[in-house]
Motif scaffolding. Structure first.
Motif, PDB file in Angstrom:
ATOM      1  N   LYS A  55       0.816  -1.216   0.000  1.00  0.00           N
ATOM      2  CA  LYS A  55       0.000   0.000   0.000  1.00  0.00           C
ATOM      3  C   LYS A  55       0.850   1.266   0.000  1.00  0.00           C
ATOM      4  O   LYS A  55       0.648   2.150  -0.828  1.00  0.00           O
ATOM      5  N   SER A  56       1.797   1.372   0.907  1.00  0.00           N
ATOM      6  CA  SER A  56       2.569   2.616   1.011  1.00  0.00           C
ATOM      7  C   SER A  56       3.385   2.884  -0.251  1.00  0.00           C
ATOM      8  O   SER A  56       3.503   4.037  -0.682  1.00  0.00           O
ATOM      9  N   GLN A  57       3.916   1.831  -0.881  1.00  0.00           N
ATOM     10  CA  GLN A  57       4.682   2.025  -2.108  1.00  0.00           C
ATOM     11  C   GLN A  57       3.785   2.505  -3.244  1.00  0.00           C
ATOM     12  O   GLN A  57       4.160   3.392  -4.013  1.00  0.00           O
ATOM     13  N   GLY A  81     -33.666   2.160   7.877  1.00  0.00           N
ATOM     14  CA  GLY A  81     -33.909   2.633   6.520  1.00  0.00           C
ATOM     15  C   GLY A  81     -33.145   3.889   6.139  1.00  0.00           C
ATOM     16  O   GLY A  81     -33.428   4.502   5.116  1.00  0.00           O
ATOM     17  N   ASN A  82     -32.188   4.270   6.957  1.00  0.00           N
ATOM     18  CA  ASN A  82     -31.402   5.480   6.683  1.00  0.00           C
ATOM     19  C   ASN A  82     -30.099   5.128   5.974  1.00  0.00           C
ATOM     20  O   ASN A  82     -29.543   4.048   6.158  1.00  0.00           O
ATOM     21  N   LEU A  83     -29.651   6.069   5.212  1.00  0.00           N
ATOM     22  CA  LEU A  83     -28.401   5.923   4.464  1.00  0.00           C
ATOM     23  C   LEU A  83     -27.484   7.080   4.808  1.00  0.00           C
ATOM     24  O   LEU A  83     -27.929   8.213   4.931  1.00  0.00           O
ATOM     25  N   ARG A  84     -26.218   6.781   4.970  1.00  0.00           N
ATOM     26  CA  ARG A  84     -25.236   7.846   5.177  1.00  0.00           C
ATOM     27  C   ARG A  84     -24.363   7.902   3.922  1.00  0.00           C
ATOM     28  O   ARG A  84     -23.818   6.893   3.487  1.00  0.00           O
ATOM     29  N   VAL A  85     -24.222   9.090   3.358  1.00  0.00           N
ATOM     30  CA  VAL A  85     -23.418   9.280   2.155  1.00  0.00           C
ATOM     31  C   VAL A  85     -22.244  10.182   2.525  1.00  0.00           C
ATOM     32  O   VAL A  85     -22.428  11.271   3.058  1.00  0.00           O
ATOM     33  N   THR A  86     -21.044   9.703   2.248  1.00  0.00           N
ATOM     34  CA  THR A  86     -19.831  10.480   2.504  1.00  0.00           C
ATOM     35  C   THR A  86     -18.928  10.368   1.285  1.00  0.00           C
ATOM     36  O   THR A  86     -19.178   9.584   0.381  1.00  0.00           O
ATOM     37  N   GLU A  87     -17.867  11.150   1.302  1.00  0.00           N
ATOM     38  CA  GLU A  87     -16.850  11.043   0.263  1.00  0.00           C
ATOM     39  C   GLU A  87     -15.590  10.475   0.889  1.00  0.00           C
ATOM     40  O   GLU A  87     -15.179  10.913   1.966  1.00  0.00           O
ATOM     41  N   ALA A  88     -14.994   9.525   0.201  1.00  0.00           N
ATOM     42  CA  ALA A  88     -13.804   8.866   0.723  1.00  0.00           C
ATOM     43  C   ALA A  88     -12.665   8.988  -0.281  1.00  0.00           C
ATOM     44  O   ALA A  88     -12.872   8.911  -1.496  1.00  0.00           O
ATOM     45  N   SER A  89     -11.466   9.170   0.232  1.00  0.00           N
ATOM     46  CA  SER A  89     -10.272   9.252  -0.594  1.00  0.00           C
ATOM     47  C   SER A  89      -9.930   7.864  -1.140  1.00  0.00           C
ATOM     48  O   SER A  89      -9.934   6.877  -0.399  1.00  0.00           O
ATOM     49  N   VAL A  90      -9.632   7.802  -2.419  1.00  0.00           N
ATOM     50  CA  VAL A  90      -9.279   6.529  -3.041  1.00  0.00           C
ATOM     51  C   VAL A  90      -7.957   6.016  -2.486  1.00  0.00           C
ATOM     52  O   VAL A  90      -7.841   4.848  -2.105  1.00  0.00           O
ATOM     53  N   MET A  91      -6.958   6.868  -2.397  1.00  0.00           N
ATOM     54  CA  MET A  91      -5.646   6.414  -1.941  1.00  0.00           C
ATOM     55  C   MET A  91      -5.619   6.119  -0.434  1.00  0.00           C
ATOM     56  O   MET A  91      -4.911   5.216  -0.013  1.00  0.00           O
TER      57      MET A  91
END
Length: 189
Positions: A55-57, A81-91
């Motif tokens: 991963k680190s390389q 029935g609730n949904l949480r939507v967030t944004e996550a970094s790919v790396m």
């Protein structure tokens, strides 16, 4: 004039060595990134835990290529029935099994591969080096983290061009005198 030929040879060896160093470093990064991409694709089917050691390389190679991280919208059920939507970094979440994250990670890795390939090619492109010299202050300050849009960078770039223009004109007008001056300076030292 003997000093001139030996100095020119030494300078040529230094320049060729630097070019080869740039090429070899980018070739090594290119090969490693391609290898990690293939291992990542294989990891999806094998789930071999050993890949996690890479991963680190992978993250460092992507960042060294200057590839910007992407953010992916992620939704998860939080109950009732609730949904949480967030944004996550790919790396930051690399490696990941979700289709969206995996596709984005592979795009970033391919972009890094393309960057390293382009850097290898530009090593031997004279137009690249001419442009690099013309914009040397911007390149150096970019390396130091100063944004290219900064007024300081633009002013320094204009000063660089003015100095280059003046020195070029002086060289054209006073070429014989400069040569004599340099020869005296070298032989007296």
């Amino acid at each position: 004039m003997h000093w001139f030929s030996s100095d020119v040879r030494i300078m040529a060896v230094v320049i060729v060595s630097l070019l080869l160093l740039k090429f070899v470093l980018n070739l090594a990064r290119f090969v490693r990134m391609k290898r990690y991409l293939e291992k990542y694709k294989k990891w999806h089917s094998t789930r071999d835990e050993k890949f996690l050691e890479s991963k680190s390389q992978v993250v460092r190679l992507v960042r060294d290529a200057g590839v910007s991280d992407q953010r992916i919208s992620v939704s998860e059920h939080v109950g009732y029935g609730n949904l949480r939507v967030t944004e996550a970094s790919v790396m930051d979440n690399f490696p990941h099994l979700s289709q969206d994250m995996s596709s984005a990670a592979q795009r970033l890795m391919r972009e890094a591969i393309g960057t390293y390939r382009a850097r290898m090619r530009e090593t031997f492109n004279p137009l690249y080096w001419i442009e690099y010299l013309v914009y040397l202050p911007r390149e150096v300050l970019d390396y130091l983290g100063v944004p290219a849009e900064s007024i300081f960078v633009k002013v320094l770039q204009i000063v660089w061009w003015a100095i280059g223009t003046i020195l070029s004109l002086l060289y054209v007008v006073y070429r014989p005198e400069i040569r004599v001056l340099i020869e005296r300076w070298i032989t007296s030292g």
